[in-house]
Design an enzyme around this catalytic site. Sequence first.
Site, short mmCIF file in Angstrom:
data_model
loop_
_atom_site.label_atom_id
_atom_site.label_comp_id
_atom_site.label_asym_id
_atom_site.label_seq_id
_atom_site.Cartn_x
_atom_site.Cartn_y
_atom_site.Cartn_z
N HIS A 215 6.37 6.92 -13.56
CA HIS A 215 6.69 7.06 -12.15
C HIS A 215 6.89 8.50 -11.73
O HIS A 215 6.42 8.92 -10.69
CB HIS A 215 7.83 6.18 -11.67
CG HIS A 215 7.66 5.93 -10.20
ND1 HIS A 215 6.68 5.11 -9.72
CD2 HIS A 215 8.23 6.49 -9.13
CE1 HIS A 215 6.68 5.15 -8.41
NE2 HIS A 215 7.60 5.98 -8.01
N TYR A 219 5.52 11.91 -8.68
CA TYR A 219 6.22 12.94 -7.91
C TYR A 219 5.75 14.33 -8.30
O TYR A 219 5.80 15.25 -7.49
CB TYR A 219 7.74 12.75 -8.02
CG TYR A 219 8.11 11.51 -7.27
CD1 TYR A 219 8.22 11.54 -5.88
CD2 TYR A 219 8.22 10.28 -7.90
CE1 TYR A 219 8.46 10.40 -5.16
CE2 TYR A 219 8.47 9.13 -7.19
CZ TYR A 219 8.59 9.19 -5.82
OH TYR A 219 8.82 8.06 -5.10
N HIS A 366 -1.98 0.17 -3.47
CA HIS A 366 -0.80 1.00 -3.17
C HIS A 366 -0.96 2.42 -3.72
O HIS A 366 -0.79 3.40 -3.00
CB HIS A 366 0.46 0.36 -3.76
CG HIS A 366 1.62 1.28 -3.83
ND1 HIS A 366 2.33 1.66 -2.72
CD2 HIS A 366 2.17 1.95 -4.87
CE1 HIS A 366 3.27 2.51 -3.08
NE2 HIS A 366 3.20 2.70 -4.37
N PHE A 367 -1.30 2.53 -5.01
CA PHE A 367 -1.29 3.91 -5.53
C PHE A 367 -2.50 4.71 -5.10
O PHE A 367 -2.45 5.94 -5.08
CB PHE A 367 -1.00 3.98 -7.05
CG PHE A 367 -2.03 3.40 -7.97
CD1 PHE A 367 -3.24 4.01 -8.15
CD2 PHE A 367 -1.74 2.26 -8.71
CE1 PHE A 367 -4.17 3.50 -9.03
CE2 PHE A 367 -2.66 1.74 -9.59
CZ PHE A 367 -3.89 2.36 -9.75
N HIS A 368 -3.58 4.01 -4.71
CA HIS A 368 -4.68 4.77 -4.15
C HIS A 368 -4.31 5.30 -2.76
O HIS A 368 -4.69 6.41 -2.40
CB HIS A 368 -5.96 3.92 -4.07
CG HIS A 368 -6.70 3.90 -5.38
ND1 HIS A 368 -6.39 3.04 -6.40
CD2 HIS A 368 -7.73 4.66 -5.85
CE1 HIS A 368 -7.18 3.26 -7.43
NE2 HIS A 368 -8.02 4.24 -7.13
N ARG A 429 -5.45 -7.41 -11.00
CA ARG A 429 -6.06 -6.10 -11.20
C ARG A 429 -6.64 -5.99 -12.61
O ARG A 429 -6.47 -6.88 -13.42
CB ARG A 429 -5.03 -4.99 -10.95
CG ARG A 429 -3.90 -4.97 -11.95
CD ARG A 429 -2.80 -4.00 -11.57
NE ARG A 429 -3.17 -2.63 -11.89
CZ ARG A 429 -2.29 -1.67 -12.21
NH1 ARG A 429 -1.01 -1.95 -12.26
NH2 ARG A 429 -2.69 -0.45 -12.47
N ARG A 430 -7.32 -4.87 -12.89
CA ARG A 430 -7.92 -4.59 -14.20
C ARG A 430 -8.92 -5.66 -14.61
O ARG A 430 -9.00 -6.03 -15.77
CB ARG A 430 -6.86 -4.50 -15.30
CG ARG A 430 -5.80 -3.49 -15.04
CD ARG A 430 -4.88 -3.40 -16.24
NE ARG A 430 -3.65 -2.79 -15.87
CZ ARG A 430 -2.51 -3.47 -15.71
NH1 ARG A 430 -2.45 -4.75 -15.94
NH2 ARG A 430 -1.43 -2.84 -15.34
#
Lengths: 540, 271
Positions: A215, A219, A366-368, A429-430
């Site tokens: 995580h 950042y 989300h992370f894209h 996913r994956r």
Amino acid sequence: MLANRKLILAHFWLAFAVFGVALTLGAWQMFIRSPIGTWLSNPELYYRSLTAHGTVMGYVFPTLVAMGFGYAISESALKQRLVGVRWAWAGFWLIVAGSIMAIIPIALGRASVLYTFYPPLIGNVFYYLGVVLVVVGSWIWVALMSINLRLWRKAHPGAPVPLAMFANVAGSYLWAWTAVGAALELLLQIIPVAAGLKTTIDAGLARVFFSWTLHAIVYFWLMPTYIAYYTIVPRAIGGRVYSDTMARISFTLFLVVAMPIGMHHTFADPQVGAGFKFIHSAFTALVALPTLLTVFTICASVEIAARLRGGRGMFGWIRALPWDNPMMLALAFSFVMLGFGGAGGLINMSYQLDASIHNTQWITGHFHLIFGGAIVIMYFAIAYDLWPHLTGRELLDLRLIRIQLWLWFVGMMVTTFPWHWVGILGMPRRMAYFDFGDPAIAPQALSVTLSAIGGFILLASGILFLVILARGMRAPQADAGPYCFAVAVHEPATVPVALNTHALWVALMIGLTVTNYGYPILTLALNEGTSVPAVYVGAQ
Amino acid sequence: MSARDLFTFRNRHFRAAVGVTAAILIVTVIGGFIVLPFAQPWVQFANAWDAICSAAGLPQRTAIVAAPEQTGRLSEVVLTSSTLSRSSQEAIGRGATLAQRCAICHGPTGISRADSPNLAGQYSAVIYKELHDFRSGARTNAVMSPFAVNLTDQEIADLSNYYAYLPRLPAYHPTPQLPKPNIVIYGAPMRGIAPCGSCHGSLDNKIGSPWLEGQSEAYMKAQLQAFASGERRNDISQQMRNIARAMTPQEIEQAAAYYASQPADVVKAVD
């Protein structure tokens, strides 16, 4: 012009070149598992591509951008010669060597383990060694940033450290500490197995180690973006930073609360106690705080620019903003994507809500949106802003830049919104293949197709970005003057020692890592019989 | 302005930062380790310490639930990519002598006429694992088990090397080649079934998975049914049992018929 332009350009060009390759792979992956692509009949090729995409986008690309930007900041914010240029080149070449070493086994299909490693999957040892080299190369940068700041402090005792450098060094310390988790996983768990010294692996412990990195690494990716928010945008649009102190507090808060929260990635893992999951969940909620502080401060800074330009009224000032300025556009797009991505993130970090979207396409969406959208669009902006100072030539075609930013924003929206949606519908996913002929998932075909089209818009934008930078290398020469950063409304004359140094916040970061990770890691490490046989990728 | 001035409770920033962080940590610890465990009405804790241990994830055996009785042995074989990767001519020779007693079912050339598996050219790791499992009782068969039970480690390795060395020959009763059914190349993602071909050849091969081309249809069908019913249980981590349980009878027939119809010499193309 910047004195170390060759060094910085080398970092940026390598970063953006590998970004271009990985972006192409990403678009291909979206296409091939969508209803418009014909199925390859070979999932192995898909995972090979996915591993390359993730490894480049996760480890190589943002690290190089942060490093190149960091060297530029160190030189221009401190206004002193960059010490350790040879070491910086050594770090760069380590990353080159590591990337090549990692990409060969991936291309041969010997390391299709995805960038998150997923033990007990085990790939070729050179893949992991390559990743280690990349990390070691970046640690040289961490050391150099720290050394350069230390030298500056000696020459300017008691003076406030320029905000850009303060944030840059905070980002480097965060990376140094967060990379330790993955390093421990690789050195203690994965590499001994990949090298053939062991045949079993403690997958649970390895996953906990990785969550230590997984995580806070986000950042670290975010730091250049936030530095650009605070120190580039207000200057570029003719405003001032609303509060220097608020900026420093945000960066120190990132140091403290970005780290002890990674276990929200392991909510579904049985080897972690529920109590620790709750603590990590609660601390994850806290990480919204520096982001909210930043959104407030930057909106206020932007408002200053608008009012200086004659903006009036409660909201009327928004119209007075320089919307044709690429930096303004990038900031607005970045904030919109940060807003949606952040809202989605609140669901991921809630222990109960996560259950409905865990391991679904929602997460990839989300992370894209956060990384590929809010963060990377500011990487573009940073490159555009720095380019004239690196090449000694002007970037003339502002229209093309605006089109590129628009395409990236629209592409990311079109890609990630349907992606979130199919995640809510339960699409895992994956997965390399979906049979959209199956009535159970046939209704998702439209969303997935839209998403794939978004992928191609992103690819077009990425190509345009590279074209603009390449053309910038041939534009007519023009002196851009010294590179400078935004000035605060109230420039700090003195800053309390706590906000002028990193020691207290680094100590709290390490302290919270011990409290939040110490017990789970110790119990897993001391527990006998928790290892499972390794699953070798590509083994015959 | 030095570390000494910062790391002291006289510094109000230090006081505030450490104080607030510690307070948040204490509140979340109380919430996660005491309040929330007791907030679950369906879980009973003897005391607060019991709740804390549970929330910390301390492995403990609860007195109420007994561990499930272990019935039957599980496979203890560990395969790596280097298992039996170096075979010597002597080992193959010894294996050939030992294989005389296997010929009655598996055929003198390793090609069966009796719906037993064809062993000629099978991966050595596969034969190695199955013989070990027959010997340990992890896999049982009225005919096969007595043959395996007295084999030594050396004999198992020699037999594996010998059969892996034999050339792959056409099946005894070749049938016309069938097209690939979905279950073989796509699996059934919605039911969590990976494509057969992703481990057993056609797409990819994973260690410990036999190639199946030209094997007896009746044999493969029987094995899938045995996995589905739990009668056969020597697959690592229930890989095959999970798949076979989720397969429809029709898919079992399609997969068995498809692999039986393939000539064994195509195997090499995807190795």
